[in-house]
Scaffold this active site. Structure first.
Site, PDB file in Angstrom:
ATOM      1  CB  SER A 142     -38.576 -16.866 -13.548  1.00 21.06           C
ATOM      2  OG  SER A 142     -39.223 -16.301 -12.545  1.00 21.06           O
ATOM      3  CE1 TYR A 197     -36.071 -12.113 -14.566  1.00 19.36           C
ATOM      4  CE2 TYR A 197     -38.083 -12.938 -13.597  1.00 19.36           C
ATOM      5  CZ  TYR A 197     -36.928 -13.056 -13.864  1.00 19.36           C
ATOM      6  OH  TYR A 197     -36.369 -14.106 -13.291  1.00 19.36           O
TER       7      TYR A 197
END
Length: 267
Positions: free
Chosen positions: A134, A147
């Protein structure tokens, strides 16, 4: 020549938005695909809709016994040439309320353990590992502390493994999507993206990039022009990004108040 024709691919997170789009393209390319996830009925539905034969194996990737069973299943099917670690979950909330065990186990530990299990097989076949990370694996972002930690870890793991295997014919690749229109983002995240006018890709755009990277063998790919600039700025001049995101902090916090964990369909 199609480098994916006849290749055996294990795809995790196939039932999520990105996973479904990747599966469709893998099938069209002539690859032989094994898909895995927790929901066997959903996996069966995906396999039934695919133009080519798809093998399914229901597994909780955070359970080591399930991982061992998945390895045995793939060995029975003739092994794999490509491992795509795509499964993941996200949470958008204050740091004090983050479900860290779930975030780290699913987004970081599971792909590391899966890679470790399949590495001997993949080495023998000069195979490929592609880890889906990501933009938040390079930029710490308020509301996504757990995250970000997991994706930072996955990027570091991938980079270290690339360098460890540099004297082999194996390929270890890292893809960093930006915000994507899938179920991993709850309504608060989508509202924040709209409010901040952040670019959002479709699952099909991410899948296109992933397939292109599998074919080209490019080690690292970060999606989004603005996101690429921010990644580079954060590495060289983090205080610039501190100031840029600091100016948006009040708005970010307004969106994550009262939100909780969101498990994506990619698990």
């Amino acid at each position: 020549m199609n480098r994916l024709q006849g290749k055996r691919v294990l795809l995790t997170g196939a039932s999520g938005g990105i996973g479904r789009a990747v599966l469709k393209q893998l099938s069209a390319s002539g690859a032989e695909v094994v898909i895995t996830g927790r929901d066997q009925p959903r996996l069966k539905m995906l396999a039934a809709d695919a133009p080519e034969q798809i093998q399914t194996f229901a597994a909780d990737l955070t359970d080591t016994a399930n991982l061992d069973a998945l390895l045995a299943f793939c060995q029975q099917q003739g092994g794999i040439d490509v491992l795509i670690n795509n499964a993941g979950i996200s949470q958008f909330s204050a740091a004090a309320g983050q479900q860290l065990t779930a975030l780290i186990n699913t987004n970081l530990l599971a792909p590391m353990l899966l890679t470790q299990l399949f590495l001997p097989m993949l080495k023998q076949r000069n195979g490929t590992i592609l880890n889906v990370g990501s933009t938040f694996g390079s930029i710490g972002y308020a509301g996504f502390t757990g995250y970000c930690a997991a994706k930072f870890g996955l990027r570091g793991y991938t980079e270290a493994l690339q360098r460890e295997l540099a004297d082999t014919d194996m390929r270890v690749l890292y893809l960093a999507p930006r915000a994507t229109d899938t179920a991993i983002n709850n309504t608060a995240v989508k509202a924040l993206n709209r409010a901040l006018k952040q670019g959002v890709d479709t699952p099909e755009q991410v899948a296109n990039a992933l397939i292109e990277q599998l074919i080209s063998g490019k080690k690292r790919r970060f999606l989004g022009t603005a996101e690429n600039i921010f990644v580079r700025l954060n590495a060289l001049f983090p205080s610039v990004v501190d100031n840029a995101l600091g100016g948006k902090l009040k708005q970010i916090k307004q969106h994550f108040i009262g939100t909780g964990v969101k498990n994506s369909a990619e698990v």
